[in-house]
Design a protein around this motif. Sequence first.
Motif, PDB file in Angstrom:
ATOM      1  N   SER A 134      22.104 -23.373 -30.281  1.00  0.00           N
ATOM      2  CA  SER A 134      22.652 -22.776 -31.498  1.00  0.00           C
ATOM      3  C   SER A 134      22.904 -23.874 -32.522  1.00  0.00           C
ATOM      4  O   SER A 134      23.202 -25.012 -32.164  1.00  0.00           O
ATOM      5  CB  SER A 134      23.954 -22.048 -31.175  1.00  0.00           C
ATOM      6  N   SER A 136      24.132 -25.111 -36.816  1.00  0.00           N
ATOM      7  CA  SER A 136      24.803 -24.825 -38.085  1.00  0.00           C
ATOM      8  C   SER A 136      24.458 -25.957 -39.040  1.00  0.00           C
ATOM      9  O   SER A 136      24.046 -27.031 -38.608  1.00  0.00           O
ATOM     10  CB  SER A 136      26.321 -24.746 -37.907  1.00  0.00           C
ATOM     11  N   VAL A 154      31.340 -25.794 -37.189  1.00  0.00           N
ATOM     12  CA  VAL A 154      31.429 -24.956 -35.989  1.00  0.00           C
ATOM     13  C   VAL A 154      32.821 -25.085 -35.369  1.00  0.00           C
ATOM     14  O   VAL A 154      33.361 -26.183 -35.249  1.00  0.00           O
ATOM     15  CB  VAL A 154      30.342 -25.361 -34.974  1.00  0.00           C
ATOM     16  N   GLN A 158      32.743 -21.185 -38.532  1.00  0.00           N
ATOM     17  CA  GLN A 158      31.700 -20.288 -38.033  1.00  0.00           C
ATOM     18  C   GLN A 158      31.402 -20.555 -36.567  1.00  0.00           C
ATOM     19  O   GLN A 158      31.730 -21.615 -36.043  1.00  0.00           O
ATOM     20  CB  GLN A 158      30.412 -20.435 -38.852  1.00  0.00           C
ATOM     21  N   CYS A 159      30.787 -19.547 -35.921  1.00  0.00           N
ATOM     22  CA  CYS A 159      30.118 -19.784 -34.651  1.00  0.00           C
ATOM     23  C   CYS A 159      28.700 -20.208 -35.005  1.00  0.00           C
ATOM     24  O   CYS A 159      28.147 -19.761 -36.009  1.00  0.00           O
ATOM     25  CB  CYS A 159      30.090 -18.505 -33.810  1.00  0.00           C
ATOM     26  N   PRO A 160      28.105 -21.080 -34.199  1.00  0.00           N
ATOM     27  CA  PRO A 160      26.754 -21.531 -34.544  1.00  0.00           C
ATOM     28  C   PRO A 160      25.743 -20.384 -34.475  1.00  0.00           C
ATOM     29  O   PRO A 160      25.964 -19.391 -33.783  1.00  0.00           O
ATOM     30  CB  PRO A 160      26.463 -22.606 -33.500  1.00  0.00           C
ATOM     31  N   ALA A 187      26.642 -28.869 -35.481  1.00  0.00           N
ATOM     32  CA  ALA A 187      26.897 -28.349 -34.141  1.00  0.00           C
ATOM     33  C   ALA A 187      26.372 -29.391 -33.167  1.00  0.00           C
ATOM     34  O   ALA A 187      25.305 -29.971 -33.387  1.00  0.00           O
ATOM     35  CB  ALA A 187      26.159 -27.027 -33.928  1.00  0.00           C
ATOM     36  N   THR A 457      36.247 -21.042 -30.011  1.00  0.00           N
ATOM     37  CA  THR A 457      35.441 -19.828 -30.146  1.00  0.00           C
ATOM     38  C   THR A 457      36.318 -18.621 -29.886  1.00  0.00           C
ATOM     39  O   THR A 457      36.943 -18.559 -28.829  1.00  0.00           O
ATOM     40  CB  THR A 457      34.285 -19.811 -29.120  1.00  0.00           C
ATOM     41  N   CYS A 608      29.491 -14.982 -32.846  1.00  0.00           N
ATOM     42  CA  CYS A 608      30.216 -15.475 -31.685  1.00  0.00           C
ATOM     43  C   CYS A 608      29.769 -14.651 -30.477  1.00  0.00           C
ATOM     44  O   CYS A 608      29.514 -13.456 -30.603  1.00  0.00           O
ATOM     45  CB  CYS A 608      31.723 -15.350 -31.890  1.00  0.00           C
TER      46      CYS A 608
END
Length: 619
Positions: A134, A136, A154, A158-160, A187, A457, A608
Motif C-alpha cells: 500500500s 501514499s 499514513v 490517511q490509510c495507505p 508509507a 490504523t 483502512c
Amino acid sequence: MRRTMAPKILGRTSIVFFITILLVLIGSGLVLIVSSPESWEFWAKSKWSTLPSIFKEFHHQESTLGIELHPEDHIHRDTKTITLHWNITADFRSPDGVKKRVYLVNGEFPGPTIEARSGDEIVVDVSNGLEDESISLHWHGLKLLGQNLMDGAVGITQCPIPPGERFTYRVKIGDEEAGTFWWHGHAMGHRADGLFGGLIIHKPQSRNEPRPIEYEGEMLLMVGDWFHASANDTQRWYSGYEHFGQEPVPDSMIINGKGRFDCSLAVPAHPIECTTASYSDLALTSHEISKPTRWRIVNTGSLAGVSLHVGDASMSPITIDGGHPVALAEGDGIGVLYPGERVDVVVSNTVSRAPTRLFIALDPENFGYTNPSLTANQSFPVTKKVYKAEEYNSPPSADLRRIVDLSTLTSSETSASSAVPAAAQHTFVVYAKSQILVKFENEPKGFINHTSWAPQTPPIASMNRSAWDENQFVPFVPSSPETAPWVELVINNLDDGSHPFHLHGHSFYVLSSYMSDGRGGWGSYDPFTGGAPPAGLNLASPLRKDTVRVPRRGHVVIRFRADNPGLWMLHCHMGVHLGSGLAMALHVGYPDDEEHIHAATEAAAKYCPVGTKRALKDI
Ligand SMILES: [Cu+2]
C-alpha cells in the motif's frame, strides 16, 4: 504442377522486392531521425515506448542527468488545474549500475517532475499498481491550507492506498507559494527506494519585471545517498539489537536517479549485479554553461547530508526550502544540505573557464561504521564536452573550498523582521532521543518526549483524541482563522547525530540553532526556566524553512503561525529514524475542539482494512 508454381515464384519476387523497399525506407528514416535533433526529440517524446531497444540504448547514451526546467511555460500564464494520472509499480533498475528493485511512476524512475505556478491546482490521480504494497504520497513543503487530508501522512491523515485501488490527491497551491518542493512516498520506506520526484512551483512574473538575480536556464538536481538494500531490509538491519542503534551507511549516491558505483568495491558478503557507468555518461547537461544558471537542489537521500561544489565556478545560494530568499553569500559550493532540505543556487563561470565538474560529498556525521563499498566523495561532469583524460580520471576530491555554510544563512525577506513577533502565544518544548531499551527487546527506537511514534490504523484524523493510542504525541494548538496564534517550538536533540526535522503544513522561522561544543553537555534549552537560548534569538532576519537540521546535542528554536487547521506531522527525515518512531504531530484546531470531536472525519479512514474502522459515535 507448373501452373501452380508460376504464381509462387511471382510471389517470392514480390516479397523480396517489397522487403527491399521497406528496408530502404526504414534506413532513410533512421538517417533522418539520427541526423536531425528535432525529429529525434519528437520521436523520443512521442513514440518512445514503441521503439526497439537498440534506439533506447542510443537515447540512453545521449541523455544527461540534469532535469531542465521550463519556467517560461508557467510564469506568464493564468492559473490552471494540472491533472496527472500516475500508475505506481515496481521493477528492477540499475540507478548507479547496481540492480535494485525500485518504485516506478508510469514506468519512470525517479517519478515525474511536476512544474506549476503559484495558485495552480494539481490533481494527481494515483493508481496503486503494486501487487501487495500500500502506498501514499506527500507534497513536501507545500502548505496545503485547509487540505489536511491531502497530506499523505499514513497513520495521521490517511490509510495507505491498497493494491489495485485509486486515490486522487487534490493540491491547491497558495497564491504566495513558489519555490523548490518535492513529492515522495510517505508509507513505509518507499521514498528510499525511489518513490519521489521534483515539484517546482514557479513564481508568476510580469513580462517587463526585472529578475532580482540574473540567470539563464534552470535545472533540477535531486541529490541523495543510495542504498543497495531495500528500505525494508535497511530498517530491519537498524532495528536489530546486534547493531546497537548504529545507522546503516549508504552504498552510493545518485543525482536524479543516476550514479556511478565502483563495482570493484563490492564486498563478497553482499553480492550485487553491477556495471560501472562511464564517467562521461553522467554529465549534467549537453551544452556548456556560459551564462549564470539556476540549479534547484533537493536532498532526496535517506540519511546523509550533502555538500556540493563546482570546480572552477562560483555557486551562491539564492533561496532555501520553499523559495525563501537568503542574503547574499558568495562561495564555490554549499553545505550541509540535509535530507528533505532544498537550496537554489546560481552557478556562474569564473573569468577563466566554465564549470567542469560537480563535486558531491556525503556528510559522514551519522555513519555508524565504515562502509568499504562507499565512495563518499564523488564528482560528476557538468557538461558533455570532452576534457583531458586527467580531468576525468583524477580522483574525486573532497577539496571543498569556499563552502557556504547553510546553517549560517540569513533571510533577505524584507517582511521577515516585521512578521515574527517578539513573543509567541504558545510554547512547546520537545526532546528527541534514540534509545535502546530492554522493554523493547533492545530494538533502537526514536522517542519524542518519551513517545515513540507508530502509524495508527485507522488514522488519528478519523478519530477523537480519546481513541488515539499510546504511540501518538500530539500537542494541541488552539487556533481559528481570526486568532491564528504564533507558536514557539524548541526541538532538543539529545542524540550524537543531527536530525533534520520536517514540519508538515507550515513553514517556520528558525530563530536559533545551537550545538554543544563537545560531548560533555546535552545542549538543551528550556525556555520555561528563563533566559535566552545560548545562541541568541535572531528576530531580525531569521531563515524561513520547512525542514531544519537540529544539531547533535543541541537544539533549534522555531516560530510559526499556526494558521492551518489539521493534524500535521513533525518528524526526522532520515529514513531509519522515522521508521523507528522519531515523529510526532501537532493538532491545530478550534479552541473548543481539543478532543478532536468536531474535526474527526471518516473520510480519512477510506481504504483502512475492514474491521479497523469504527463508527465515530463509538469512540
Ligand atoms: Cu534523525
